[in-house]
Design a protein around this motif. Sequence first.
Motif, PDB file in Angstrom:
ATOM      1  N   ALA A  48       0.848  -1.105  -0.035  1.00 11.72           N
ATOM      2  CA  ALA A  48       0.133   0.022   0.002  1.00 11.72           C
ATOM      3  C   ALA A  48       0.748   1.379   0.194  1.00 11.72           C
ATOM      4  CB  ALA A  48      -1.103   0.018   1.251  1.00 11.72           C
ATOM      5  N   SER A  49       2.163   1.146   0.060  1.00 16.39           N
ATOM      6  CA  SER A  49       3.028   2.233   0.315  1.00 16.39           C
ATOM      7  C   SER A  49       3.762   2.567  -0.964  1.00 16.39           C
ATOM      8  CB  SER A  49       4.071   2.202   1.393  1.00 16.39           C
ATOM      9  OG  SER A  49       3.583   1.755   2.525  1.00 16.39           O
ATOM     10  N   PRO A  50       3.718   3.771  -1.392  1.00 13.85           N
ATOM     11  CA  PRO A  50       4.312   3.984  -2.747  1.00 13.85           C
ATOM     12  C   PRO A  50       6.172   3.795  -2.610  1.00 13.85           C
ATOM     13  CG  PRO A  50       4.271   6.170  -1.569  1.00 13.85           C
ATOM     14  CD  PRO A  50       3.364   4.926  -0.757  1.00 13.85           C
ATOM     15  N   GLY A  51       6.445   3.475  -3.799  1.00 12.46           N
ATOM     16  CA  GLY A  51       8.056   3.142  -3.654  1.00 12.46           C
ATOM     17  C   GLY A  51       8.364   1.671  -3.134  1.00 12.46           C
ATOM     18  N   THR A  52       9.830   1.668  -2.788  1.00 10.89           N
ATOM     19  CA  THR A  52      10.286   0.396  -2.559  1.00 10.89           C
ATOM     20  C   THR A  52      10.574   0.648  -0.868  1.00 10.89           C
ATOM     21  OG1 THR A  52      12.407   1.142  -3.120  1.00 10.89           O
ATOM     22  CG2 THR A  52      11.330  -0.338  -4.523  1.00 10.89           C
TER      23      THR A  52
END
Length: 401
Positions: A86-90
């Motif tokens: 659910a979080s953007p990026g890595t």
Amino acid sequence: NIYATGGIAIDITERHAIEQRNRATFEHSPAGIVHTGIDGRFIDANPAACAALGYERAELLGKNFLEVTHKDDRDGSLRQREHLLASPGTGKTSREKRYVRKDGTVIWTAVSTALVRRSDGAPDYFMTMIEDISTRRAAERRFRMTFEQATVGIVHTSLDDRYLLANQRFCEMLGYTVDEVLAMNTLEVVHPDDRRTDMPRRQLLLANAIKSYSGEKRFRRKDGSYIWVNRTVSLARDEDGTPLHLIRVIEDISRRKEQEERFHATFEQSAVGIALNEPDGRYISMNDCLCRMLGYTREELLSKNAIDDITHPEDRQASRERIAQLLNSDVSHVYAEKRYLCKDGSVIRITRSLSLVRNPDGSPRYLISMITDVTGQRATEDLFTTSFEQAGVGMSLRLAG
């Protein structure tokens, strides 16, 4: 190696070298590394991960990671992955969890999981670093058991005198809950007269001049009463030697202090003389009754020897023999009558009960003398004997006449 397609040349040599280094790092890493798909199945696992889990690589591939996760940690692992998706990026998350090895044993691990995304941003797979911390967790468990089940109080305090950690025994001593203790400053429970008594030794501890120190203090309980405690204080430092926190081991010695007070009252208020002496006769301590009996101050007697200075010369050898009897046999005490020399030069007759206190290893520690002045009693007896003898002579003369 140059390849050309449609007039566009791509040098893949460097990329191939990077891939080889990454693969070597993966294969030879001392930490376990696993790749799992978005569906939870193992895609790859390095030798360290296989060794930690007890499986061959082929056995792990295709398994779902939940199959080797302890049942009580599965929900947490799923929430960890959902958070990353659910979080953007890595993003990356870390936690401690348990794995179940192939042989059924459970290991504690510290895991750090990152989500790898494709060039278009879509989730590709999860990469998890696994460190076996079973040994550390076992040590922590042993510490916690020792900490909580100890028969003495144990606390950790900050360098600015706040409680960081307190065991149950310490809380019981003072009548507070753990939460109440952790909200307090350490000086709040110390008697006002005792608050700064160990500051010099604390400075030595912080300067690494000493490793620990001990001392007695009075602590105030929640109900307002005071208890006597003996504290042993040491300092925890980090790897660089920087002070972290103080470790205090606290023993309730109130009962012992009460016994000492009763003994002191008995010692000082006794109607007979009491003295503690070294085995060679030197005075260690004495009560006021003995000082009055001999006419010396306490300070004067502490510089004297009970045999060489106080005992009548004709009784000294017998006194040495009685002490030797105590030192070299199982006799618990000896009793004798002897003469003492007073400060004013007068001689008194005394009866003395002498016993020996030994150290735990059996070696002599000190002598205890219980001394009664029988000068008056003996004078009366002598007068009676003389009168009786004189009366007997007079009666014999009358009968003869």
